[in-house]
Design a protein around this motif. Structure first.
Motif, short mmCIF file in Angstrom:
data_model
loop_
_atom_site.label_atom_id
_atom_site.label_comp_id
_atom_site.label_asym_id
_atom_site.label_seq_id
_atom_site.Cartn_x
_atom_site.Cartn_y
_atom_site.Cartn_z
N THR A 6 0.84 -1.19 0.00
CA THR A 6 0.00 0.00 0.00
C THR A 6 0.87 1.24 0.00
O THR A 6 2.06 1.18 0.30
CB THR A 6 -0.90 0.03 1.24
OG1 THR A 6 -0.09 -0.01 2.41
CG2 THR A 6 -1.87 -1.14 1.25
N GLY A 7 0.27 2.33 -0.31
CA GLY A 7 0.99 3.59 -0.26
C GLY A 7 0.12 4.70 -0.82
O GLY A 7 -0.50 4.54 -1.85
N VAL A 8 0.08 5.78 -0.11
CA VAL A 8 -0.67 6.94 -0.54
C VAL A 8 0.26 8.13 -0.45
O VAL A 8 0.99 8.27 0.53
CB VAL A 8 -1.90 7.17 0.37
CG1 VAL A 8 -2.61 8.46 0.00
CG2 VAL A 8 -2.85 5.98 0.33
N SER A 9 0.25 8.94 -1.46
CA SER A 9 1.03 10.17 -1.39
C SER A 9 0.18 11.31 -1.94
O SER A 9 -0.65 11.12 -2.82
CB SER A 9 2.34 10.05 -2.16
OG SER A 9 2.09 9.86 -3.53
N PHE A 10 0.41 12.46 -1.39
CA PHE A 10 -0.30 13.66 -1.81
C PHE A 10 0.65 14.82 -1.65
O PHE A 10 1.17 15.07 -0.56
CB PHE A 10 -1.55 13.87 -0.94
CG PHE A 10 -2.30 15.13 -1.26
CD1 PHE A 10 -3.16 15.18 -2.34
CD2 PHE A 10 -2.14 16.27 -0.48
CE1 PHE A 10 -3.86 16.34 -2.65
CE2 PHE A 10 -2.83 17.44 -0.77
CZ PHE A 10 -3.71 17.47 -1.85
N GLN A 18 -1.40 21.33 1.90
CA GLN A 18 -0.49 20.23 2.24
C GLN A 18 -0.48 20.00 3.75
O GLN A 18 -0.53 18.87 4.22
CB GLN A 18 0.92 20.52 1.72
CG GLN A 18 1.89 19.36 1.93
CD GLN A 18 1.52 18.14 1.08
OE1 GLN A 18 1.36 18.26 -0.12
NE2 GLN A 18 1.42 16.98 1.71
N LYS A 19 -0.46 21.09 4.50
CA LYS A 19 -0.46 20.97 5.96
C LYS A 19 -1.77 20.34 6.44
O LYS A 19 -1.76 19.51 7.35
CB LYS A 19 -0.24 22.34 6.61
CG LYS A 19 -0.21 22.25 8.12
CD LYS A 19 0.11 23.59 8.76
CE LYS A 19 -0.06 23.42 10.23
NZ LYS A 19 0.69 23.97 11.13
N LEU A 20 -2.88 20.73 5.84
CA LEU A 20 -4.17 20.17 6.21
C LEU A 20 -4.18 18.65 5.95
O LEU A 20 -4.59 17.87 6.81
CB LEU A 20 -5.29 20.84 5.42
CG LEU A 20 -6.70 20.30 5.66
CD1 LEU A 20 -7.12 20.53 7.11
CD2 LEU A 20 -7.68 20.97 4.70
N ALA A 24 -4.38 15.71 8.82
CA ALA A 24 -5.46 14.73 8.79
C ALA A 24 -4.91 13.30 8.80
O ALA A 24 -5.42 12.44 9.53
CB ALA A 24 -6.34 14.95 7.56
N VAL A 25 -3.87 13.04 8.03
CA VAL A 25 -3.26 11.71 8.00
C VAL A 25 -2.69 11.36 9.37
O VAL A 25 -2.86 10.24 9.87
CB VAL A 25 -2.19 11.62 6.89
CG1 VAL A 25 -1.38 10.35 7.02
CG2 VAL A 25 -2.85 11.69 5.52
N GLU A 26 -2.02 12.33 9.98
CA GLU A 26 -1.44 12.10 11.31
C GLU A 26 -2.53 11.81 12.35
O GLU A 26 -2.42 10.88 13.15
CB GLU A 26 -0.62 13.31 11.74
CG GLU A 26 0.01 13.16 13.11
CD GLU A 26 0.73 14.42 13.55
OE1 GLU A 26 0.96 14.56 14.76
OE2 GLU A 26 1.07 15.27 12.71
#
Length: 162
Positions: A6-10, A18-20, A24-26
């Motif tokens: 798996t892997g997601v990048s944005f 980007q900070k948002l 959210a991921v954290e």
């Protein structure tokens, strides 16, 4: 079973966006918990359980980040199913003890997300068979106990039967 990677990048030039995303991921990763050796994504927001009405879907949505947790959000419901077919409304873990809770019926979105996991994990036939058996047993449970007047319509008995 070997799970797909798996892997997601944005990445976006807009630093606020980007900070948002990163925040959210954290925050979401803070909802990962180990239930006696199985990683799951709990409800969060103070709810330290997996609930049948939400967390199969939550797990499926998180599959791009943690396929193991996504799959466990389905499998723990299947593996804690009672012999009579009843599924837990929620599951918690205290210490090393996984505790399925049968004191409530919860919204039944489970089949859709559990079937989607079949595709996400690479069409594992053993998983599909396990899921089919689980759903057949639960369906039989519902018709045995939730059609008390035999009219062919399943019944809700209290406000917690969602």
């Amino acid at each position: 079973m070997k799970l797909p990677k798996t892997g997601v990048s944005f990445h976006i030039a807009n630093t606020a966006m980007q900070k948002l995303y990163d925040t959210a991921v954290e925050k979401c990763s803070g909802n990962l918990q180990c239930f006696a050796g199985d990683w799951v994504l709990v409800e969060g927001g103070g709810y330290e359980k997996i609930w049948l009405e939400t967390q199969p879907m939550g797990g499926e949505m998180y599959a791009g980040y943690r396929m193991d947790a996504a799959l466990n959000n389905q499998r723990l419901f299947m593996r804690t199913q009672r012999a009579d077919g009843r599924l837990a409304g929620s599951i918690q873990c205290i210490g090393d003890t996984v505790e399925p809770q049968f004191n409530k019926f919860q919204g039944f979105c489970f089949p859709h997300s559990a079937l989607n996991m079949y595709y996400l994990i690479g069409r594992d036939r053993a998983y599909l068979d396990e899921l089919a058996e689980c759903l057949e047993k639960f369906d039989a449970y519902l018709w045995r106990w939730r059609d008390s007047n035999g009219d062919g319509c399943l019944e809700s008995f209290c406000v917690y039967d969602t």
